[in-house]
Design a protein around this motif. Structure first.
Motif, PDB file in Angstrom:
ATOM      1  N   THR A  18       0.844  -1.195   0.000  1.00 57.43           N
ATOM      2  CA  THR A  18       0.000   0.000   0.000  1.00 57.43           C
ATOM      3  C   THR A  18       0.877   1.242   0.000  1.00 57.43           C
ATOM      4  OG1 THR A  18      -0.138   0.128   2.411  1.00 57.43           O
ATOM      5  CG2 THR A  18      -1.796  -1.226   1.297  1.00 57.43           C
ATOM      6  N   ARG A  19       0.290   2.366  -0.394  1.00 60.73           N
ATOM      7  CA  ARG A  19       1.033   3.619  -0.450  1.00 60.73           C
ATOM      8  C   ARG A  19       0.419   4.672   0.453  1.00 60.73           C
ATOM      9  NH1 ARG A  19       0.500   5.117  -6.144  1.00 60.73           N
ATOM     10  NH2 ARG A  19      -1.261   3.708  -6.113  1.00 60.73           N
ATOM     11  N   GLY A  20      -0.271   4.235   1.520  1.00 58.12           N
ATOM     12  CA  GLY A  20      -0.937   5.184   2.403  1.00 58.12           C
ATOM     13  C   GLY A  20      -2.023   5.926   1.650  1.00 58.12           C
ATOM     14  N   SER A  21      -2.100   7.241   1.863  1.00 57.25           N
ATOM     15  CA  SER A  21      -3.136   8.034   1.203  1.00 57.25           C
ATOM     16  C   SER A  21      -2.893   8.176  -0.304  1.00 57.25           C
ATOM     17  CB  SER A  21      -3.222   9.414   1.847  1.00 57.25           C
ATOM     18  OG  SER A  21      -1.987  10.088   1.701  1.00 57.25           O
ATOM     19  N   ALA A  22      -1.693   7.801  -0.787  1.00 61.43           N
ATOM     20  CA  ALA A  22      -1.367   7.915  -2.205  1.00 61.43           C
ATOM     21  C   ALA A  22      -1.988   6.806  -3.055  1.00 61.43           C
ATOM     22  CB  ALA A  22       0.146   7.917  -2.408  1.00 61.43           C
ATOM     23  N   GLY A  23      -2.470   5.732  -2.424  1.00 58.84           N
ATOM     24  CA  GLY A  23      -3.109   4.688  -3.222  1.00 58.84           C
ATOM     25  C   GLY A  23      -3.119   3.341  -2.544  1.00 58.84           C
ATOM     26  N   PRO A  24      -3.954   2.434  -3.061  1.00 57.96           N
ATOM     27  CA  PRO A  24      -4.108   1.126  -2.458  1.00 57.96           C
ATOM     28  C   PRO A  24      -3.061   0.129  -2.930  1.00 57.96           C
ATOM     29  CG  PRO A  24      -5.587   1.284  -4.303  1.00 57.96           C
ATOM     30  CD  PRO A  24      -4.875   2.614  -4.188  1.00 57.96           C
ATOM     31  N   GLY A  25      -3.002  -0.967  -2.199  1.00 55.81           N
ATOM     32  CA  GLY A  25      -2.256  -2.142  -2.616  1.00 55.81           C
ATOM     33  C   GLY A  25      -3.253  -3.238  -2.909  1.00 55.81           C
ATOM     34  N   GLU A  26      -2.790  -4.471  -2.871  1.00 52.10           N
ATOM     35  CA  GLU A  26      -3.677  -5.615  -3.106  1.00 52.10           C
ATOM     36  C   GLU A  26      -3.380  -6.670  -2.058  1.00 52.10           C
ATOM     37  OE1 GLU A  26      -5.180  -8.505  -6.732  1.00 52.10           O
ATOM     38  OE2 GLU A  26      -3.304  -7.433  -6.942  1.00 52.10           O
ATOM     39  N   ILE A  27      -4.436  -7.247  -1.490  1.00 54.69           N
ATOM     40  CA  ILE A  27      -4.313  -8.241  -0.435  1.00 54.69           C
ATOM     41  C   ILE A  27      -4.938  -9.557  -0.880  1.00 54.69           C
ATOM     42  CG2 ILE A  27      -6.443  -7.422   0.639  1.00 54.69           C
ATOM     43  CD1 ILE A  27      -5.437  -8.272   3.327  1.00 54.69           C
ATOM     44  N   GLN A  43      -3.542   3.599   6.316  1.00 50.37           N
ATOM     45  CA  GLN A  43      -3.192   4.985   6.620  1.00 50.37           C
ATOM     46  C   GLN A  43      -1.735   5.278   6.311  1.00 50.37           C
ATOM     47  OE1 GLN A  43      -4.380   5.957  10.604  1.00 50.37           O
ATOM     48  NE2 GLN A  43      -6.533   5.995  10.060  1.00 50.37           N
ATOM     49  N   GLU A  44      -0.851   4.297   6.572  1.00 49.29           N
ATOM     50  CA  GLU A  44       0.571   4.475   6.268  1.00 49.29           C
ATOM     51  C   GLU A  44       0.980   3.423   5.235  1.00 49.29           C
ATOM     52  OE1 GLU A  44       0.238   1.374   9.246  1.00 49.29           O
ATOM     53  OE2 GLU A  44      -0.389   3.436   9.402  1.00 49.29           O
ATOM     54  N   PRO A  45       2.010   3.689   4.465  1.00 51.79           N
ATOM     55  CA  PRO A  45       2.471   2.703   3.479  1.00 51.79           C
ATOM     56  C   PRO A  45       2.894   1.398   4.157  1.00 51.79           C
ATOM     57  CG  PRO A  45       3.460   4.849   3.048  1.00 51.79           C
ATOM     58  CD  PRO A  45       2.775   4.951   4.372  1.00 51.79           C
ATOM     59  N   LEU A  46       2.525   0.282   3.551  1.00 49.85           N
ATOM     60  CA  LEU A  46       2.897  -1.045   4.037  1.00 49.85           C
ATOM     61  C   LEU A  46       3.555  -1.809   2.893  1.00 49.85           C
ATOM     62  CD1 LEU A  46      -0.373  -1.908   5.995  1.00 49.85           C
ATOM     63  CD2 LEU A  46       1.812  -1.204   6.969  1.00 49.85           C
ATOM     64  N   VAL A  54      -7.776  -7.062   8.169  1.00 41.29           N
ATOM     65  CA  VAL A  54      -8.848  -6.281   7.551  1.00 41.29           C
ATOM     66  C   VAL A  54      -9.715  -5.702   8.667  1.00 41.29           C
ATOM     67  CG1 VAL A  54     -10.849  -6.326   6.027  1.00 41.29           C
ATOM     68  CG2 VAL A  54      -8.847  -7.728   5.482  1.00 41.29           C
ATOM     69  N   VAL A  55      -9.811  -4.369   8.712  1.00 41.95           N
ATOM     70  CA  VAL A  55     -10.566  -3.714   9.773  1.00 41.95           C
ATOM     71  C   VAL A  55     -11.874  -3.101   9.276  1.00 41.95           C
ATOM     72  CG1 VAL A  55      -8.564  -3.274  11.240  1.00 41.95           C
ATOM     73  CG2 VAL A  55      -9.216  -1.581   9.525  1.00 41.95           C
ATOM     74  N   GLU A  56     -12.019  -2.967   7.963  1.00 39.31           N
ATOM     75  CA  GLU A  56     -13.238  -2.370   7.425  1.00 39.31           C
ATOM     76  C   GLU A  56     -13.386  -2.764   5.962  1.00 39.31           C
ATOM     77  OE1 GLU A  56     -16.701  -0.730   7.691  1.00 39.31           O
ATOM     78  OE2 GLU A  56     -15.363  -0.424   9.386  1.00 39.31           O
ATOM     79  N   SER A  57     -14.635  -2.889   5.525  1.00 38.16           N
ATOM     80  CA  SER A  57     -14.930  -3.143   4.119  1.00 38.16           C
ATOM     81  C   SER A  57     -15.502  -1.869   3.522  1.00 38.16           C
ATOM     82  CB  SER A  57     -15.933  -4.285   3.979  1.00 38.16           C
ATOM     83  OG  SER A  57     -16.374  -4.396   2.639  1.00 38.16           O
ATOM     84  N   ARG A  58     -14.993  -1.474   2.378  1.00 38.61           N
ATOM     85  CA  ARG A  58     -15.495  -0.291   1.674  1.00 38.61           C
ATOM     86  C   ARG A  58     -16.530  -0.679   0.626  1.00 38.61           C
ATOM     87  NH1 ARG A  58     -10.705   4.006   0.466  1.00 38.61           N
ATOM     88  NH2 ARG A  58      -9.827   4.089   2.574  1.00 38.61           N
ATOM     89  N   GLY A  59     -16.776  -1.983   0.459  1.00 37.77           N
ATOM     90  CA  GLY A  59     -17.642  -2.456  -0.619  1.00 37.77           C
ATOM     91  C   GLY A  59     -16.833  -2.530  -1.906  1.00 37.77           C
ATOM     92  N   CYS A  60     -17.416  -3.065  -2.943  1.00 36.25           N
ATOM     93  CA  CYS A  60     -16.760  -3.168  -4.268  1.00 36.25           C
ATOM     94  C   CYS A  60     -15.355  -3.755  -4.179  1.00 36.25           C
ATOM     95  CB  CYS A  60     -16.722  -1.809  -4.959  1.00 36.25           C
ATOM     96  SG  CYS A  60     -18.337  -1.202  -5.396  1.00 36.25           S
ATOM     97  N   ARG A  61     -15.165  -4.758  -3.311  1.00 35.81           N
ATOM     98  CA  ARG A  61     -13.893  -5.482  -3.177  1.00 35.81           C
ATOM     99  C   ARG A  61     -12.742  -4.581  -2.752  1.00 35.81           C
ATOM    100  NH1 ARG A  61     -14.548 -10.408  -3.953  1.00 35.81           N
ATOM    101  NH2 ARG A  61     -12.358 -10.926  -4.223  1.00 35.81           N
ATOM    102  N   GLU A  62     -13.035  -3.600  -1.889  1.00 34.98           N
ATOM    103  CA  GLU A  62     -12.025  -2.726  -1.313  1.00 34.98           C
ATOM    104  C   GLU A  62     -12.130  -2.799   0.207  1.00 34.98           C
ATOM    105  OE1 GLU A  62     -11.486   1.214  -2.884  1.00 34.98           O
ATOM    106  OE2 GLU A  62     -12.591   0.679  -4.698  1.00 34.98           O
ATOM    107  N   VAL A  63     -10.966  -2.869   0.865  1.00 35.39           N
ATOM    108  CA  VAL A  63     -10.940  -2.987   2.329  1.00 35.39           C
ATOM    109  C   VAL A  63      -9.899  -2.035   2.918  1.00 35.39           C
ATOM    110  CG1 VAL A  63     -11.727  -5.393   2.344  1.00 35.39           C
ATOM    111  CG2 VAL A  63      -9.265  -4.906   2.248  1.00 35.39           C
ATOM    112  N   ASP A  64     -10.069  -1.727   4.207  1.00 34.50           N
ATOM    113  CA  ASP A  64      -9.071  -0.990   4.974  1.00 34.50           C
ATOM    114  C   ASP A  64      -8.310  -1.996   5.819  1.00 34.50           C
ATOM    115  OD1 ASP A  64      -9.876   1.522   4.032  1.00 34.50           O
ATOM    116  OD2 ASP A  64     -11.367   1.739   5.607  1.00 34.50           O
ATOM    117  N   VAL A  65      -6.980  -1.839   5.880  1.00 34.15           N
ATOM    118  CA  VAL A  65      -6.144  -2.789   6.606  1.00 34.15           C
ATOM    119  C   VAL A  65      -5.170  -2.068   7.531  1.00 34.15           C
ATOM    120  CG1 VAL A  65      -6.266  -4.504   4.739  1.00 34.15           C
ATOM    121  CG2 VAL A  65      -4.365  -2.883   4.785  1.00 34.15           C
TER     122      VAL A  65
END
Length: 83
Positions: A18-27, A43-46, A54-65
């Motif tokens: 992941t790139r934090g607020s700059a963009g998603p990664g893939e899990i 929130q921070e790059p990983l 996984v702490v939250e689902s955004r729907g449409c196959r997107e999650v917060d981690v």
């Protein structure tokens, strides 16, 4: 958007960091008897290969981690005092 509650609380491995607020990664998550991929936001790059929760689902196959470290790994082979 409909949340995917089944994936919340699952752990997985980042296939793309992941790139934090700059963009998603893939899990890659083991869920529903198989493995599925989701876009992963944090929130921070990983880095790629990090274990995440996984702490939250955004729907449409997107999650917060968030980064995940298994608390049992902290025991490092030491026997647990059963009292």
């Amino acid at each position: 958007m409909v949340q995917d509650d089944a994936v919340i609380g699952c752990t997985g491995e980042l296939l793309i960091g992941t790139r934090g607020s700059a963009g998603p990664g893939e899990i890659l998550v083991r869920v529903r008897g198989g493995s599925e991929t989701f876009l992963a936001w944090s929130q921070e790059p990983l880095p790629m290969g990090a274990t995440v929760l996984v702490v939250e689902s955004r729907g449409c196959r997107e999650v917060d981690v968030i980064r995940w470290v298994d608390p049992l790994d902290a025991l490092d082979g030491d026997p647990v005092d059963a009292g």
